[in-house]
Design a protein around this motif. Structure first.
Motif, PDB file in Angstrom:
ATOM      1  N   PRO A 168      32.265 -51.102   0.642  1.00  0.00           N
ATOM      2  CA  PRO A 168      31.205 -51.688  -0.186  1.00  0.00           C
ATOM      3  C   PRO A 168      31.533 -51.579  -1.677  1.00  0.00           C
ATOM      4  O   PRO A 168      32.032 -50.555  -2.146  1.00  0.00           O
ATOM      5  N   GLY A 169      31.239 -52.649  -2.414  1.00  0.00           N
ATOM      6  CA  GLY A 169      31.542 -52.691  -3.830  1.00  0.00           C
ATOM      7  C   GLY A 169      30.377 -52.228  -4.693  1.00  0.00           C
ATOM      8  O   GLY A 169      29.275 -51.968  -4.208  1.00  0.00           O
ATOM      9  N   GLU A 170      30.619 -52.178  -5.987  1.00  0.00           N
ATOM     10  CA  GLU A 170      29.596 -51.705  -6.921  1.00  0.00           C
ATOM     11  C   GLU A 170      28.385 -52.639  -6.989  1.00  0.00           C
ATOM     12  O   GLU A 170      27.284 -52.221  -7.357  1.00  0.00           O
ATOM     13  N   GLU A 171      28.588 -53.903  -6.651  1.00  0.00           N
ATOM     14  CA  GLU A 171      27.483 -54.864  -6.751  1.00  0.00           C
ATOM     15  C   GLU A 171      26.495 -54.725  -5.599  1.00  0.00           C
ATOM     16  O   GLU A 171      25.327 -55.121  -5.737  1.00  0.00           O
ATOM     17  N   LEU A 172      26.927 -54.173  -4.466  1.00  0.00           N
ATOM     18  CA  LEU A 172      26.064 -54.155  -3.278  1.00  0.00           C
ATOM     19  C   LEU A 172      24.729 -53.445  -3.502  1.00  0.00           C
ATOM     20  O   LEU A 172      23.685 -53.973  -3.096  1.00  0.00           O
ATOM     21  N   PRO A 173      24.694 -52.266  -4.121  1.00  0.00           N
ATOM     22  CA  PRO A 173      23.394 -51.600  -4.318  1.00  0.00           C
ATOM     23  C   PRO A 173      22.393 -52.421  -5.136  1.00  0.00           C
ATOM     24  O   PRO A 173      21.178 -52.239  -4.994  1.00  0.00           O
ATOM     25  N   LEU A 174      22.907 -53.335  -5.981  1.00  0.00           N
ATOM     26  CA  LEU A 174      22.011 -54.144  -6.804  1.00  0.00           C
ATOM     27  C   LEU A 174      21.141 -55.077  -5.964  1.00  0.00           C
ATOM     28  O   LEU A 174      20.079 -55.516  -6.413  1.00  0.00           O
ATOM     29  N   LEU A 175      21.580 -55.382  -4.755  1.00  0.00           N
ATOM     30  CA  LEU A 175      20.792 -56.261  -3.890  1.00  0.00           C
ATOM     31  C   LEU A 175      19.482 -55.612  -3.461  1.00  0.00           C
ATOM     32  O   LEU A 175      18.529 -56.299  -3.091  1.00  0.00           O
ATOM     33  N   THR A 176      19.427 -54.301  -3.500  1.00  0.00           N
ATOM     34  CA  THR A 176      18.200 -53.601  -3.108  1.00  0.00           C
ATOM     35  C   THR A 176      17.544 -52.861  -4.275  1.00  0.00           C
ATOM     36  O   THR A 176      16.322 -52.728  -4.318  1.00  0.00           O
ATOM     37  N   SER A 177      18.338 -52.415  -5.242  1.00  0.00           N
ATOM     38  CA  SER A 177      17.767 -51.627  -6.341  1.00  0.00           C
ATOM     39  C   SER A 177      17.818 -52.345  -7.685  1.00  0.00           C
ATOM     40  O   SER A 177      17.238 -51.869  -8.662  1.00  0.00           O
ATOM     41  N   GLY A 178      18.506 -53.482  -7.742  1.00  0.00           N
ATOM     42  CA  GLY A 178      18.622 -54.200  -9.011  1.00  0.00           C
ATOM     43  C   GLY A 178      17.433 -55.105  -9.273  1.00  0.00           C
ATOM     44  O   GLY A 178      16.521 -55.230  -8.451  1.00  0.00           O
ATOM     45  N   SER A 179      17.434 -55.728 -10.430  1.00  0.00           N
ATOM     46  CA  SER A 179      16.370 -56.666 -10.790  1.00  0.00           C
ATOM     47  C   SER A 179      16.621 -58.001 -10.107  1.00  0.00           C
ATOM     48  O   SER A 179      17.732 -58.278  -9.634  1.00  0.00           O
ATOM     49  N   PRO A 180      15.603 -58.878 -10.063  1.00  0.00           N
ATOM     50  CA  PRO A 180      15.841 -60.231  -9.540  1.00  0.00           C
ATOM     51  C   PRO A 180      16.982 -60.938 -10.263  1.00  0.00           C
ATOM     52  O   PRO A 180      17.765 -61.656  -9.631  1.00  0.00           O
TER      53      PRO A 180
END
Length: 499
Positions: free
Chosen positions: A114-126
């Motif tokens: 998993p890459g650094e962008e993956l967590p943004l799908l659940t914890s990042g902003s729209p």
């Protein structure tokens, strides 16, 4: 028309939260996210970061796809998207040794996780989600205009060099055609009161190919439209899974019938209503509108959206609104008013509506339309301008429509000034649109019919557009005698103004 007026009509965008939900639920993007999470322990991959045969089969199973060629294709496509968007990162762990040595096809050349962008799908902003999705969309757009890989494989298998002309593929032309098609879809969406209305694929292809001044397409042009339509059918099939378009493909039975006959797939002229859907129907999704607009903005195109003017001054609002379709002008005005105190907003609008320049009548029309949405709290601002030559007339109209009392009667001069100003604004708004011209003609006939000696009074009106308005009335009025009176009055007005 003001030079600052947008060249594209505005679009109504869904909220970032709604768009982000749409992005996450787009089939291809959702599969990419699933595979990125599935890669948690680390997955062996090939030299190009692709899944090896055993891992590809496991990915197909994880996604719940059928264990056939299509299932493997969907899984491989989703994996590529995950890698391209940073949802998955590749760490190389093996290299070929020696010049000319290569790794076996089934040998691992690296590990994916998993890459650094993956967590943004659940914890990042729209917006974080949309940024990732936009990156994936660009990858899919590139895939959509790529040549048929089987044609390339055949060339390379024969030991020859890659010849793009031989496979009838020009990357610049393909990308330009698709960009143009998406731009036309965007424009149709902006202008259509029903943004969910799909466009027939033949009409969309023709919009890029048939010259505007061609009354009847030639056989060669129709053939070109048909070929473009079939290319677009392939491309839209690629674009739909990422959520850019909603697409009903060309009927497979229709393609098979034509192939069996050995005929070229050609659109008959004209298409019957029941036949249209067989040739494909497409529309931009709300996510697609957002994406195409984002690409236009990146390219330096002025592509406004409803709400852009909320934090702008009243002068900017009134300059822009005449170029907006009516429903979107109202939506923009409502948002602008909602962001301000009603009395302050009314005063700002009235101040911005002043002016003797050629766009003044259109600004005052936009001001009147915007103020019609304001509540009773705005009344003091309207009463403050009752004696103003340019604003007193529209102020009285507003007060009358809102049931106000103790409103002084306007002077004869103010009535005629407002009449000239109103017609000048309507002339600017009509812009040669047939329906608007018909409404304007009816307005002219009504005014002349209600006021005896109209032209004798009208040419004396101290308004910069008086002569132009009277000339237009001469063109629009169907009665020859009345039209002649209007032209004489226009001549007197020009003489009076010294022009």
């Amino acid at each position: 028309m003001s030079a600052d007026r947008p060249t594209l009509p505005p679009v109504r965008l869904h909220s970032d939260a709604e768009l982000a939900r749409d992005a996450l639920s787009a089939p291809l993007f959702a599969r990419a996210a699933q595979l990125a999470r599935w890669a948690e322990p680390g997955v062996p991959v090939g030299v190009g970061g692709e899944l090896l045969q055993e891992q590809l089969a496991a990915a197909v199973d994880h996604l719940g796809l059928s264990a056939d060629e299509d299932g493997a294709g969907y899984a491989a496509e989703a994996w590529r998207l995950a890698v391209d968007t940073g949802l998955v990162e590749i760490e190389e762990t093996a290299e070929a040794d020696g010049e000319g040595d290569t790794l076996p096809d089934d040998a691992a050349a690296g590990t994916a996780a998993p890459g650094e962008e993956l967590p943004l799908l659940t914890s990042g902003s729209p917006q974080d989600i949309l940024d990732i999705w936009l990156g994936g969309m660009e990858t899919v757009l590139a895939d959509a205009v790529a040549p048929d890989l089987s044609d390339i494989a055949d060339q390379l298998a024969e030991g020859g060099e890659l010849d793009l002309d031989a496979i009838d593929w020009n990357p610049e032309e393909e990308a330009e055609l698709l960009d143009g098609i998406l731009g036309n879809l965007y424009l149709l969406t902006a202008l259509n009161e029903d943004p969910e209305q799909a466009v027939p694929l033949p009409a969309l292809a023709a919009s890029m190919i048939v010259p505007d001044d061609m009354d009847e397409p030639t056989d060669d042009i129709l053939e070109e439209v048909s070929e473009a339509m079939m290319r677009l059918d392939d491309q839209f099939r690629v674009l739909e899974p990422i959520g850019l378009v909603a697409y009903q493909p060309v009927d497979e039975a229709l393609i098979e019938e034509l192939d069996e006959d050995g005929a070229t797939t050609r659109v008959p002229e004209p298409l019957e209503d029941e036949d249209v859907s067989r040739y494909g129907m497409v529309r931009l999704t709300p996510l697609g509108v957002y994406a195409v607009r984002a690409r236009m903005l990146d390219a330096g195109v002025d592509a406004p959206a409803v709400g852009d003017l909320t934090d702008k001054g009243a002068d900017v609002l009134l300059d822009a609104l005449p170029g907006y379709p009516e429903p979107l002008a109202q939506a923009e005005s409502e948002q602008w008013l909602a962001a301000r105190k009603p009395l302050d907003a009314a005063r700002d609008l009235l101040a911005a509506a002043h002016g003797d320049d050629e766009n003044g009548p259109l600004r005052r029309l936009a001001c009147q339309q915007t103020l019609s949405l304001a509540g009773p709290e705005a009344e003091p601002a309207l009463r403050e301008v009752l004696d103003d030559k340019q604003l007193g007339g529209l102020a009285r109209v507003w007060l009358a429509e809102h049931g106000a009392t103790d409103v002084p009667e306007p002077s004869q001069d103010m009535i005629f000034w407002l009449t000239v100003d109103t017609i000048a604004a309507q002339l600017g708004a009509a812009d040669a649109v047939e329906e608007s011209a018909a409404e304007l003609r009816a307005l002219v006939e009504g005014l002349v019919g209600q006021h005896s000696g109209f032209f004798e009074a009208a040419w004396r009106v101290d308004h910069p557009a008086t002569a132009d308005v009277l000339e237009a009335m001469g063109r629009l009025h169907p009665d020859k005698k009345t039209a002649k009176e209007a032209r004489k009055a226009a001549f007197k007005a020009r003489s009076r103004q010294g022009s």
